[in-house]
Design a protein around this motif. Structure first.
Motif, mmCIF file in Angstrom:
data_model
loop_
_atom_site.group_PDB
_atom_site.id
_atom_site.type_symbol
_atom_site.label_atom_id
_atom_site.label_comp_id
_atom_site.label_asym_id
_atom_site.label_seq_id
_atom_site.Cartn_x
_atom_site.Cartn_y
_atom_site.Cartn_z
ATOM 1 N N ALA A 14 9.118 68.157 79.587
ATOM 2 C CA ALA A 14 10.120 69.096 80.085
ATOM 3 C C ALA A 14 10.889 68.491 81.248
ATOM 4 O O ALA A 14 12.126 68.611 81.345
ATOM 5 C CB ALA A 14 9.445 70.401 80.489
ATOM 6 N N GLN A 15 10.171 67.832 82.187
ATOM 7 C CA GLN A 15 10.830 67.218 83.335
ATOM 8 C C GLN A 15 11.780 66.103 82.885
ATOM 9 O O GLN A 15 12.887 65.963 83.398
ATOM 10 C CB GLN A 15 9.799 66.672 84.306
ATOM 11 C CG GLN A 15 8.999 67.751 85.038
ATOM 12 C CD GLN A 15 7.913 67.155 85.916
ATOM 13 O OE1 GLN A 15 7.489 66.024 85.715
ATOM 14 N NE2 GLN A 15 7.459 67.928 86.894
ATOM 15 N N SER A 16 11.341 65.305 81.924
ATOM 16 C CA SER A 16 12.168 64.207 81.423
ATOM 17 C C SER A 16 13.419 64.736 80.745
ATOM 18 O O SER A 16 14.532 64.223 80.949
ATOM 19 C CB SER A 16 11.358 63.340 80.449
ATOM 20 O OG SER A 16 10.220 62.798 81.080
ATOM 21 N N ALA A 17 13.257 65.781 79.917
ATOM 22 C CA ALA A 17 14.414 66.370 79.240
ATOM 23 C C ALA A 17 15.393 66.953 80.255
ATOM 24 O O ALA A 17 16.626 66.848 80.100
ATOM 25 C CB ALA A 17 13.952 67.444 78.259
ATOM 26 N N GLU A 52 15.380 62.666 69.759
ATOM 27 C CA GLU A 52 16.184 61.560 69.247
ATOM 28 C C GLU A 52 17.573 61.566 69.889
ATOM 29 O O GLU A 52 18.120 60.508 70.225
ATOM 30 C CB GLU A 52 16.307 61.669 67.726
ATOM 31 C CG GLU A 52 16.950 60.466 67.068
ATOM 32 C CD GLU A 52 16.130 59.200 67.253
ATOM 33 O OE1 GLU A 52 16.740 58.135 67.457
ATOM 34 O OE2 GLU A 52 14.888 59.274 67.224
ATOM 35 N N ARG A 53 18.146 62.764 70.100
ATOM 36 C CA ARG A 53 19.454 62.845 70.748
ATOM 37 C C ARG A 53 19.397 62.300 72.171
ATOM 38 O O ARG A 53 20.273 61.528 72.591
ATOM 39 C CB ARG A 53 19.947 64.290 70.768
ATOM 40 C CG ARG A 53 21.322 64.422 71.440
ATOM 41 C CD ARG A 53 21.599 65.829 71.907
ATOM 42 N NE ARG A 53 22.856 65.882 72.649
ATOM 43 C CZ ARG A 53 23.245 66.886 73.397
ATOM 44 N NH1 ARG A 53 22.468 67.967 73.500
ATOM 45 N NH2 ARG A 53 24.394 66.856 74.051
ATOM 46 N N ARG A 55 17.288 60.107 73.430
ATOM 47 C CA ARG A 55 17.105 58.646 73.414
ATOM 48 C C ARG A 55 18.422 57.946 73.069
ATOM 49 O O ARG A 55 18.768 56.918 73.658
ATOM 50 C CB ARG A 55 16.007 58.259 72.426
ATOM 51 C CG ARG A 55 14.606 58.605 72.890
ATOM 52 C CD ARG A 55 13.558 57.926 72.038
ATOM 53 N NE ARG A 55 13.579 58.368 70.653
ATOM 54 C CZ ARG A 55 12.851 59.368 70.169
ATOM 55 N NH1 ARG A 55 12.048 60.043 70.968
ATOM 56 N NH2 ARG A 55 12.922 59.694 68.892
ATOM 57 N N ARG A 56 19.160 58.494 72.096
ATOM 58 C CA ARG A 56 20.422 57.868 71.696
ATOM 59 C C ARG A 56 21.435 57.928 72.841
ATOM 60 O O ARG A 56 22.148 56.953 73.109
ATOM 61 C CB ARG A 56 20.950 58.564 70.448
ATOM 62 C CG ARG A 56 22.107 57.832 69.771
ATOM 63 C CD ARG A 56 22.478 58.490 68.455
ATOM 64 N NE ARG A 56 21.413 58.371 67.491
ATOM 65 C CZ ARG A 56 21.211 57.311 66.714
ATOM 66 N NH1 ARG A 56 22.028 56.285 66.810
ATOM 67 N NH2 ARG A 56 20.226 57.272 65.854
ATOM 68 N N ASP A 57 21.504 59.068 73.535
ATOM 69 C CA ASP A 57 22.432 59.173 74.665
ATOM 70 C C ASP A 57 22.065 58.206 75.782
ATOM 71 O O ASP A 57 22.931 57.542 76.363
ATOM 72 C CB ASP A 57 22.445 60.606 75.196
ATOM 73 C CG ASP A 57 23.222 61.564 74.292
ATOM 74 O OD1 ASP A 57 23.896 61.080 73.357
ATOM 75 O OD2 ASP A 57 23.133 62.780 74.514
ATOM 76 N N LEU A 58 20.774 58.120 76.098
ATOM 77 C CA LEU A 58 20.337 57.186 77.140
ATOM 78 C C LEU A 58 20.729 55.763 76.790
ATOM 79 O O LEU A 58 21.199 54.995 77.636
ATOM 80 C CB LEU A 58 18.824 57.292 77.352
ATOM 81 C CG LEU A 58 18.321 58.528 78.087
ATOM 82 C CD1 LEU A 58 16.801 58.640 77.938
ATOM 83 C CD2 LEU A 58 18.709 58.496 79.560
ATOM 84 N N SER A 59 20.513 55.387 75.514
ATOM 85 C CA SER A 59 20.859 54.036 75.087
ATOM 86 C C SER A 59 22.347 53.768 75.269
ATOM 87 O O SER A 59 22.757 52.699 75.715
ATOM 88 C CB SER A 59 20.460 53.845 73.618
ATOM 89 O OG SER A 59 20.842 52.569 73.157
ATOM 90 N N ALA A 60 23.184 54.771 74.950
ATOM 91 C CA ALA A 60 24.633 54.600 75.095
ATOM 92 C C ALA A 60 25.027 54.485 76.568
ATOM 93 O O ALA A 60 25.882 53.664 76.930
ATOM 94 C CB ALA A 60 25.352 55.778 74.438
ATOM 95 N N ARG A 148 21.887 53.172 59.549
ATOM 96 C CA ARG A 148 22.261 54.288 58.679
ATOM 97 C C ARG A 148 21.031 55.087 58.257
ATOM 98 O O ARG A 148 21.075 56.318 58.170
ATOM 99 C CB ARG A 148 22.986 53.764 57.439
ATOM 100 C CG ARG A 148 23.525 54.858 56.523
ATOM 101 C CD ARG A 148 23.955 54.306 55.178
ATOM 102 N NE ARG A 148 22.816 53.829 54.412
ATOM 103 C CZ ARG A 148 21.970 54.611 53.738
ATOM 104 N NH1 ARG A 148 22.123 55.936 53.776
ATOM 105 N NH2 ARG A 148 20.963 54.089 53.062
ATOM 106 N N ARG A 149 19.928 54.376 58.044
ATOM 107 C CA ARG A 149 18.701 55.047 57.635
ATOM 108 C C ARG A 149 18.058 55.816 58.800
ATOM 109 O O ARG A 149 17.297 56.750 58.584
ATOM 110 C CB ARG A 149 17.696 54.024 57.092
ATOM 111 C CG ARG A 149 18.200 53.271 55.851
ATOM 112 C CD ARG A 149 17.220 52.181 55.453
ATOM 113 N NE ARG A 149 15.955 52.780 55.059
ATOM 114 C CZ ARG A 149 15.692 53.223 53.837
ATOM 115 N NH1 ARG A 149 16.600 53.124 52.884
ATOM 116 N NH2 ARG A 149 14.520 53.756 53.549
ATOM 117 N N GLY A 150 18.333 55.377 60.035
ATOM 118 C CA GLY A 150 17.855 56.094 61.208
ATOM 119 C C GLY A 150 16.366 55.998 61.462
ATOM 120 O O GLY A 150 15.796 56.854 62.141
ATOM 121 N N GLU A 151 15.718 54.944 60.967
ATOM 122 C CA GLU A 151 14.270 54.807 61.145
ATOM 123 C C GLU A 151 13.958 54.083 62.447
ATOM 124 O O GLU A 151 14.505 53.020 62.711
ATOM 125 C CB GLU A 151 13.656 54.036 59.969
ATOM 126 C CG GLU A 151 13.816 54.738 58.637
ATOM 127 C CD GLU A 151 13.065 54.021 57.525
ATOM 128 O OE1 GLU A 151 11.937 53.552 57.770
ATOM 129 O OE2 GLU A 151 13.612 53.932 56.420
#
Length: 459
Positions: A14-17, A52-53, A55-60, A148-151
């Motif tokens: 929760a704190q991380s989110a 997943e959202r 992590r993807r935002d952090l990476s960007a 594309r596969r998102g794995e």
């Protein structure tokens, strides 16, 4: 101390989110340096707890330059962004490519799928290797399909048994397993040999191995699973050959040495290559061509005979090398006083070969045991049913599609190898002056035996 483990993880999640949500409000422009470092920490340290959202935002976000006078990543933080042309590097991975770079989004998306086990230093090294890999056009082509596969994929650096670092002709390298992939685990796991960090500072070889494991074995294994042919694919010799072609091409496109003897064997004569790979490891010894899936027993029996002959030849080779060592000791001793430096190259080569021969013989012993077990298994009623099932799966068009793709990779590889030679790619630093070759050493020994038989009482 009043929380149990599950409650603590829920609180930490929760704190991380909440931290990611706060960063999202400030991420319309490049992050300030403190926010940038926080994003790196959340991505690497709290990634498994995030969506997943997130992590993807952090990476960007961390793939963009932070605001402030210092643009380089702090050495003590895990630098996860990827370098563009001319960008500074830090901690093994540099800063992001400019937004106009058409491949920047691919790198961001690909790195967002990466997880790692181990230290933050390992994480930085793995991202640097992945970044190098994605400089290859072929790697980018396969990586797009992977994204594309998102794995997600878990990576790690590993101390692999039987792996030995050697130095020869001024070049450091290592023998043994370079990497492996668990395609059936969730998420998929890829391990690379930790020795890459000390023998491959520019990452071309490590990147080729990452491509071999992930974009060769990993991607094709996932596709085979979708088509319900995983059983035959796991027994298929071109699971390995396709992965090798991917790795060889990526290494060549990155400007690395094409110094793999198997690669040159494949370009000269694929049949020669297949004969050599069949006794290259316990796993490869059990693989089959698609046409042999229905009746593997004769194939396995032929391989047992080949392995037995290889063990005999390597025992003879070991005896010859030990005799060379004794000759070097003799000529550098009091009876001849030849300077030891004149034997430095042949002495190092001999020591390296004597290190690896016991490993090979032990592996062949294990291969022979494994192949005998396979002969027993496929000779049984259940084994014959298994072989029939493998033959049906191997008839799926997927196998022909892979072989068509392999033919294209082979053409690309042949173009990369044009004008180069196996000897040239394996040539290291020039030998020191006045070196005595192995052939000269043996002529010296034979001549001294004739002239001074008393020097060789055990001969």
């Amino acid at each position: 101390h009043l929380l149990d483990g599950e409650q603590f993880l829920a609180l930490l999640s929760a704190q991380s989110a909440a931290s990611v949500s706060a960063l999202r409000e400030r991420a319309t422009a490049p992050l300030s340096r403190p926010d940038y470092l926080l994003a790196q920490h959340l991505f690497w340290r709290r990634g498994p707890l995030l969506s997943e959202r997130d992590r993807r935002d952090l990476s960007a976000w961390i793939a963009r330059r932070p605001r402030g006078p210092r643009e380089e990543a702090a050495p003590e933080t895990p630098a996860v962004a990827v370098p563009g042309r001319g960008a500074p590097r830090a901690g093994g991975a540099g800063l992001a490519a400019a937004p106009s770079d058409p491949d920047a989004q691919l790198r961001t998306d690909f790195i967002a799928l990466m997880r790692y086990t181990g230290s933050e230093e390992d994480g930085r090294a793995l991202v640097a290797i992945a970044t190098k890999m994605l400089e290859s056009p072929t790697a980018r082509r396969y990586a797009r399909e992977f994204v594309r596969r998102g794995e997600t994929v878990t990576f790690r650096l590993e101390d692999m048994a039987g792996s030995v670092v050697q130095e020869e002709n001024g070049r450091r390298s290592f023998t043994g397993t370079r990497g492996y992939t668990y395609t059936t685990r969730e998420p998929m796991e890829v391990a690379l040999n930790r020795h890459f960090l000390t023998t491959d500072p520019s990452h071309e070889h490590a990147a080729g191995t990452m491509a071999h494991e992930l974009l060769g074995h990993g991607l094709r294994g996932a596709q085979a699973k979708e088509k319900n042919v995983s059983e035959a694919w796991g027994r298929y010799i071109n699971d390995e050959t396709n992965a090798r072609l991917v790795g060889w091409v990526v290494r060549g496109e990155l400007g690395g040495r094409l110094d793999d003897g198997y690669m040159w064997s494949y370009l000269r004569d694929p049949n020669e290559y297949y004969r050599s790979i069949e006794t290259g490891s316990e796993y490869y010894a059990g693989t089959l061509q698609a046409a042999d899936m229905g009746d593997p027993v004769p194939v396995y029996r032929r391989r047992i005979a080949v392995i037995q002959e290889k063990k005999r030849s390597y025992e003879a080779w070991r005896t010859a090398l030990q005799a060379d060592q004794a000759a070097i000791a003799h000529f550098t001793g009091a009876q001849h006083n030849v300077p030891a430096r004149r034997f430095s190259v042949v002495s190092q080569e001999t020591e390296n070969r004597l290190q690896t021969i016991p490993t090979w013989i032990a592996e062949w012993d294990q291969m022979e045991t494994s192949l005998n077990a396979l002969v027993t298994r496929f000779s049984s009623r259940d084994g014959r049913r298994e072989a029939a099932r493998l033959a049906v799966q191997a008839g799926d068009p997927f196998f022909n599609d892979v072989e068509t793709e392999m033919a294209g990779l082979q053409r690309t590889l042949a173009g990369l190898a044009r004008g180069r030679t196996e000897d040239g790619e394996n040539r290291g630093a020039p030998d020191p002056p006045d070196q005595i070759s192995r052939a000269e050493l043996r002529r010296m020994r034979d001549d001294d035996r004739r002239r001074n038989p008393a020097h060789w009482p055990a001969a």
